[in-house]
Scaffold this motif. Structure first.
Motif, PDB file in Angstrom:
ATOM      1  N   LEU A 140       7.448  70.727 -20.471  1.00 30.50           N
ATOM      2  CA  LEU A 140       7.089  69.693 -21.437  1.00 30.50           C
ATOM      3  C   LEU A 140       6.141  70.245 -22.505  1.00 30.50           C
ATOM      4  CD1 LEU A 140       7.873  66.689 -21.797  1.00 30.50           C
ATOM      5  CD2 LEU A 140       5.467  66.320 -21.466  1.00 30.50           C
ATOM      6  N   GLY A 173       3.432  68.640 -17.082  1.00 29.79           N
ATOM      7  CA  GLY A 173       4.733  68.065 -16.785  1.00 29.79           C
ATOM      8  C   GLY A 173       5.842  69.058 -17.024  1.00 29.79           C
ATOM      9  N   SER A 177      14.988  64.559 -17.717  1.00 31.43           N
ATOM     10  CA  SER A 177      14.075  63.768 -16.888  1.00 31.43           C
ATOM     11  C   SER A 177      12.778  64.538 -16.659  1.00 31.43           C
ATOM     12  CB  SER A 177      14.709  63.468 -15.530  1.00 31.43           C
ATOM     13  OG  SER A 177      15.886  62.720 -15.695  1.00 31.43           O
ATOM     14  N   ILE A 178      11.720  63.793 -16.437  1.00 33.27           N
ATOM     15  CA  ILE A 178      10.424  64.394 -16.174  1.00 33.27           C
ATOM     16  C   ILE A 178      10.262  64.545 -14.666  1.00 33.27           C
ATOM     17  CG2 ILE A 178       7.928  64.148 -16.490  1.00 33.27           C
ATOM     18  CD1 ILE A 178       9.546  64.443 -19.131  1.00 33.27           C
ATOM     19  N   PRO A 181       2.708  62.474 -16.931  1.00 30.77           N
ATOM     20  CA  PRO A 181       3.760  61.476 -16.739  1.00 30.77           C
ATOM     21  C   PRO A 181       3.209  60.154 -16.214  1.00 30.77           C
ATOM     22  CG  PRO A 181       4.355  63.553 -15.693  1.00 30.77           C
ATOM     23  CD  PRO A 181       2.944  63.678 -16.128  1.00 30.77           C
ATOM     24  N   TYR A 211       2.875  59.424 -20.586  1.00 30.07           N
ATOM     25  CA  TYR A 211       4.114  59.424 -21.359  1.00 30.07           C
ATOM     26  C   TYR A 211       5.278  59.103 -20.440  1.00 30.07           C
ATOM     27  CZ  TYR A 211       4.642  64.129 -19.433  1.00 30.07           C
ATOM     28  OH  TYR A 211       4.751  65.199 -18.588  1.00 30.07           O
ATOM     29  N   SER A 212       6.341  58.560 -21.024  1.00 25.95           N
ATOM     30  CA  SER A 212       7.525  58.204 -20.242  1.00 25.95           C
ATOM     31  C   SER A 212       8.672  59.195 -20.433  1.00 25.95           C
ATOM     32  CB  SER A 212       7.999  56.796 -20.614  1.00 25.95           C
ATOM     33  OG  SER A 212       8.273  56.729 -21.995  1.00 25.95           O
ATOM     34  N   ASP A 213       8.699  59.869 -21.580  1.00 25.59           N
ATOM     35  CA  ASP A 213       9.747  60.852 -21.855  1.00 25.59           C
ATOM     36  C   ASP A 213       9.218  61.863 -22.873  1.00 25.59           C
ATOM     37  OD1 ASP A 213       9.810  59.497 -24.297  1.00 25.59           O
ATOM     38  OD2 ASP A 213      11.712  58.510 -23.909  1.00 25.59           O
ATOM     39  N   ALA A 236       5.795  61.743 -25.287  1.00 21.06           N
ATOM     40  CA  ALA A 236       4.776  62.789 -25.144  1.00 21.06           C
ATOM     41  C   ALA A 236       4.521  63.484 -26.479  1.00 21.06           C
ATOM     42  CB  ALA A 236       5.192  63.798 -24.085  1.00 21.06           C
TER      43      ALA A 236
END
Length: 172
Positions: free
Chosen positions: A81, A104, A111-112, A136, A159-161, A165
């Motif tokens: 990430l 992350g 997907s994380i 995440p 963050y969600s994605d 982020a």
């Protein structure tokens, strides 16, 4: 692992497409885990270019990457990430907020991956002098165990994605 990823982005239009490789890693030897994280970041950037960088085409740019470790672990593992944010901000010619630590891993599907022991990561971030930590949203419930003293010393954002982020990491 706490590290600094330095990325330079140049226009690759003058390169022969056969000779052109999108991301060149300067570290020798390249840690295998770092090569994997950079590969995941590069593929996610290509697949989600419109969401992340708009009309800029990352395939027409050459990225030169250097990993600088700030601790004993020099594997480069789980940096996907941070790498995709570094690639995007280099392409957009934007800066990442100072004092920010990004944690992350992103997999090939976008997907994380889950973070193990986010409380210790937050504590180490404070020890390293970070002012903000981006992690995440799945870590939120685990951070209830973070001491009040540590919670007041660092701004933790979730963050969600990858796009979320990126928006939270960039200087406004």
């Amino acid at each position: 692992m706490f590290c600094f990823i330095r990325i330079f982005c140049g226009d690759a239009s003058e390169y022969d497409p056969i000779d052109y490789a999108g991301v060149k890693i300067l570290n020798k030897p390249v840690p295998p885990a770092f090569r994997e994280s950079m590969g995941f970041a590069e593929q996610n950037l290509y697949a989600r270019a419109m969401q992340l960088v708009g009309d800029k085409d990352p395939r027409h740019h050459e990225f030169t990457v250097q990993l600088r470790a700030f601790d004993a672990s020099k594997s480069g593992a789980k940096l996907g990430l941070g790498a995709i944010i570094a690639l995007c901000t280099a392409l957009l010619k934007k800066s990442v907020r100072g004092g920010l630590i990004i944690v992350g891993e992103i997999n090939l599907g976008g997907s994380i991956d889950p973070i193990h022991n986010p409380v210790s990561i937050a504590e180490i971030a404070v020890e390293k002098g970070a002012t903000a930590l981006l992690m995440p949203v799945a870590c939120r419930r685990q951070l209830v165990d973070l001491s009040d003293d540590m919670a007041t010393k660092i701004d933790i954002q979730f963050y969600s994605d990858a796009r979320d982020a990126l928006l939270k990491a960039m200087v406004e």
